[in-house]
Enzyme design. Structure first.
Site, PDB file in Angstrom:
ATOM      1  CB  SER A  12      -1.292   0.924  -2.846  1.00 32.51           C
ATOM      2  OG  SER A  12      -2.999   0.409  -2.852  1.00 32.51           O
ATOM      3  CG  ASN A  86      -3.787  -5.183   4.060  1.00 35.36           C
ATOM      4  OD1 ASN A  86      -3.336  -5.042   5.590  1.00 35.36           O
ATOM      5  ND2 ASN A  86      -3.008  -4.637   3.645  1.00 35.36           N
ATOM      6  CE1 TYR A 151     -13.926  -5.986   5.999  1.00 35.99           C
ATOM      7  CE2 TYR A 151     -14.995  -5.667   8.593  1.00 35.99           C
ATOM      8  CZ  TYR A 151     -13.969  -5.159   7.556  1.00 35.99           C
ATOM      9  OH  TYR A 151     -12.155  -5.151   8.368  1.00 35.99           O
ATOM     10  CB  ALA A 153     -19.856 -13.425   7.775  1.00 29.67           C
ATOM     11  CE  LYS A 155     -11.303  -8.525   6.831  1.00 33.27           C
ATOM     12  NZ  LYS A 155     -10.072  -8.395   6.234  1.00 33.27           N
ATOM     13  CB  ILE A 188      -6.945   0.982  11.481  1.00 30.89           C
ATOM     14  CG1 ILE A 188      -6.560  -0.238  12.768  1.00 30.89           C
ATOM     15  CG2 ILE A 188      -5.006   1.144  11.627  1.00 30.89           C
ATOM     16  CD1 ILE A 188      -6.209   0.028  13.922  1.00 30.89           C
TER      17      ILE A 188
HETATM   18  P1  NAP Z   1      -7.842   0.852   2.842  1.00 29.47           P
HETATM   19  O1  NAP Z   1      -7.246   2.194   3.445  1.00 29.47           O
HETATM   20  O2  NAP Z   1      -8.923   0.934   2.377  1.00 29.47           O
HETATM   21  O3  NAP Z   1      -6.709   0.096   1.948  1.00 29.47           O
HETATM   22  C1  NAP Z   1      -6.934  -0.984   1.033  1.00 29.47           C
HETATM   23  C2  NAP Z   1      -6.067  -1.961   0.746  1.00 29.47           C
HETATM   24  O4  NAP Z   1      -6.196  -3.187  -0.276  1.00 29.47           O
HETATM   25  C3  NAP Z   1      -5.590  -1.132  -1.045  1.00 29.47           C
HETATM   26  O5  NAP Z   1      -3.902  -1.498  -0.778  1.00 29.47           O
HETATM   27  C4  NAP Z   1      -6.376  -1.798  -1.544  1.00 29.47           C
HETATM   28  O6  NAP Z   1      -5.879  -1.459  -3.620  1.00 29.47           O
HETATM   29  C5  NAP Z   1      -6.171  -2.370  -2.275  1.00 29.47           C
HETATM   30  N1  NAP Z   1      -7.361  -3.980  -2.354  1.00 29.47           N
HETATM   31  C6  NAP Z   1      -8.720  -3.286  -2.267  1.00 29.47           C
HETATM   32  N2  NAP Z   1     -10.044  -3.838  -2.732  1.00 29.47           N
HETATM   33  C7  NAP Z   1      -8.678  -4.533  -3.813  1.00 29.47           C
HETATM   34  C8  NAP Z   1      -8.744  -5.148  -5.192  1.00 29.47           C
HETATM   35  N3  NAP Z   1     -10.384  -5.030  -5.830  1.00 29.47           N
HETATM   36  N4  NAP Z   1      -7.863  -5.909  -4.928  1.00 29.47           N
HETATM   37  C9  NAP Z   1      -6.620  -5.830  -5.340  1.00 29.47           C
HETATM   38  N5  NAP Z   1      -6.560  -4.477  -3.923  1.00 29.47           N
HETATM   39  C10 NAP Z   1      -7.597  -4.451  -3.477  1.00 29.47           C
HETATM   40  O7  NAP Z   1      -7.998  -0.611   3.726  1.00 29.47           O
HETATM   41  P2  NAP Z   1      -7.079  -1.012   5.203  1.00 29.47           P
HETATM   42  O8  NAP Z   1      -7.792  -0.281   6.367  1.00 29.47           O
HETATM   43  O9  NAP Z   1      -5.586  -0.677   4.792  1.00 29.47           O
HETATM   44  O10 NAP Z   1      -7.198  -1.761   5.245  1.00 29.47           O
HETATM   45  C11 NAP Z   1      -6.291  -3.155   4.541  1.00 29.47           C
HETATM   46  C12 NAP Z   1      -6.813  -4.323   5.526  1.00 29.47           C
HETATM   47  O11 NAP Z   1      -6.898  -4.742   7.212  1.00 29.47           O
HETATM   48  C13 NAP Z   1      -8.238  -5.453   5.117  1.00 29.47           C
HETATM   49  O12 NAP Z   1      -8.446  -6.259   4.878  1.00 29.47           O
HETATM   50  C14 NAP Z   1      -9.440  -4.715   6.530  1.00 29.47           C
HETATM   51  O13 NAP Z   1     -10.433  -4.883   6.411  1.00 29.47           O
HETATM   52  C15 NAP Z   1      -8.896  -4.689   7.501  1.00 29.47           C
HETATM   53  N6  NAP Z   1      -9.244  -3.751   9.025  1.00 29.47           N
HETATM   54  C16 NAP Z   1      -9.653  -2.711   8.054  1.00 29.47           C
HETATM   55  C17 NAP Z   1      -9.505  -2.036   9.716  1.00 29.47           C
HETATM   56  C18 NAP Z   1      -9.701  -0.722   9.871  1.00 29.47           C
HETATM   57  O14 NAP Z   1     -10.272  -0.248  10.775  1.00 29.47           O
HETATM   58  N7  NAP Z   1      -8.787   0.534   8.503  1.00 29.47           N
HETATM   59  C19 NAP Z   1      -9.997  -2.314  10.342  1.00 29.47           C
HETATM   60  C20 NAP Z   1      -9.818  -4.621  10.455  1.00 29.47           C
HETATM   61  C21 NAP Z   1      -9.793  -4.699   9.839  1.00 29.47           C
HETATM   62  P3  NAP Z   1      -6.031  -0.453  -4.187  1.00 29.47           P
HETATM   63  O15 NAP Z   1      -5.010   0.517  -4.172  1.00 29.47           O
HETATM   64  O16 NAP Z   1      -5.652  -1.098  -6.163  1.00 29.47           O
HETATM   65  O17 NAP Z   1      -6.840  -0.113  -4.632  1.00 29.47           O
END
Ligand code: NAP
Length: 246
Positions: A12, A86, A151, A153, A155, A188
């Site tokens: 989303s 993801n 977090y 751990a 990952k 990101i």
């Molecule tokens: P984000 O913008 O916060 O989006 C999170 C996504 O996960 C949303 O689609 C959300 O869906 C879904 N989600 C969260 N909690 C959920 C739950 N309880 N049940 C079902 N869906 C859930 O995060 P992002 O930055 O794109 O991160 C995506 C992935 O990349 C994550 O695993 C994060 O740890 C990893 N990551 C991010 C970064 C960064 O800097 N952004 C860096 C390294 C790794 P809803 O719309 O339903 O809430």
């Protein structure tokens, strides 16, 4: 692999949404996941016209909804080719003050769900003998970060899962085209990093040789490459996309 069906959890917003848009451009058919159908409207409105897609909803923090999610996948998506695991959450706190409830939630969404999703995928891929599974990890799982230990751990844990599963399918199925991978982004620009204070953002930026945060589309381009015919021999690997953080 054009038309192959790919599930993206957390499609989303942020990285998951960017992956969905890029894979739609590449001609994949998509299963888009979020907690609620309404939150997928924006992603759907930007998909390439004519692309096949379905939606699936589940709050991954709720073990009962996870059960329902997995059984819906089994029933309705026997033709699934790949999974981008993801969806993830953060909850930054000094470990000394992190409530056990928050620890459980982080481990449930970021580690237990990928384990169960991988278990499902493994059974499925052992039959189809073709498949792709990528865990979205984090630089924090590689190098650690103050106030993000649980977090990190979680990952580091999913990176170990992908590496182990790649070895496991190799031993269980002699003749297969299944790959388990990890993509490990640095910082990101998404809702997740929007929560950071300007002071923390500028501290993080100082640690990035490219002097900027990454864009979700840059991670999506990497996923598209890994799914393409250019990369069938990349398996088990942890691929870093972090602007040079070491
Ligand atoms: P984000 O913008 O916060 O989006 C999170 C996504 O996960 C949303 O689609 C959300 O869906 C879904 N989600 C969260 N909690 C959920 C739950 N309880 N049940 C079902 N869906 C859930 O995060 P992002 O930055 O794109 O991160 C995506 C992935 O990349 C994550 O695993 C994060 O740890 C990893 N990551 C991010 C970064 C960064 O800097 N952004 C860096 C390294 C790794 P809803 O719309 O339903 O809430």
């Amino acid at each position: 692999m054009k038309n192959a069906k790919i599930l993206i959890t957390g499609a989303s917003r942020g990285i998951g949404q960017a992956i969905a848009l890029k894979l739609s451009q590449e001609g994949f058919s998509l299963v888009l996941h979020a907690r609620q159908d309404e939150s997928l409207i924006e992603t759907i409105s930007q998909l390439k016209e004519g692309i096949a897609y379905e939606t699936i909803t589940a709050d991954l923090a709720d073990p009962n909804q996870v059960k329902g999610f997995l059984s819906a996948l089994k029933k309705a998506h026997k033709d699934l080719y790949g999974i981008v695991s993801n969806a993830g959450i953060t909850s930054d706190k000094p470990i000394a003050y992190q409530p056990e409830k928050e620890i459980d939630l982080l481990l449930q969404v970021n580690l237990k769900v990928p384990i169960l999703l991988g278990k499902y995928a493994m059974k499925h891929f052992m039959k189809t003998k073709k498949g792709f599974f990528v865990n979205i990890s984090s630089v924090v799982g590689e190098i650690g970060n103050a106030f993000q230990s649980v977090y990190g751990a979680s990952k580091a844990g999913i990176t170990a899962l992908s590496k182990s599963w790649a070895k496991e399918i190799g031993q269980l199925v002699p003749d297969h085209e299944v790959r388990f991978l990890t993509v490990s982004p640095g910082f990101i620009e998404t809702d997740m990093t929007d929560q950071l204070t300007p002071a923390i953002k500028s501290l993080y930026k100082k640690s990035i040789p490219s002097n900027r945060f990454g864009h979700p589309g840059e991670v999506a381009n990497l996923i598209a490459f890994l799914l393409s015919e250019q990369s069938p021999y990349i398996n088990g690997s942890e691929i870093k996309i972090n602007g040079g953080i070491a």
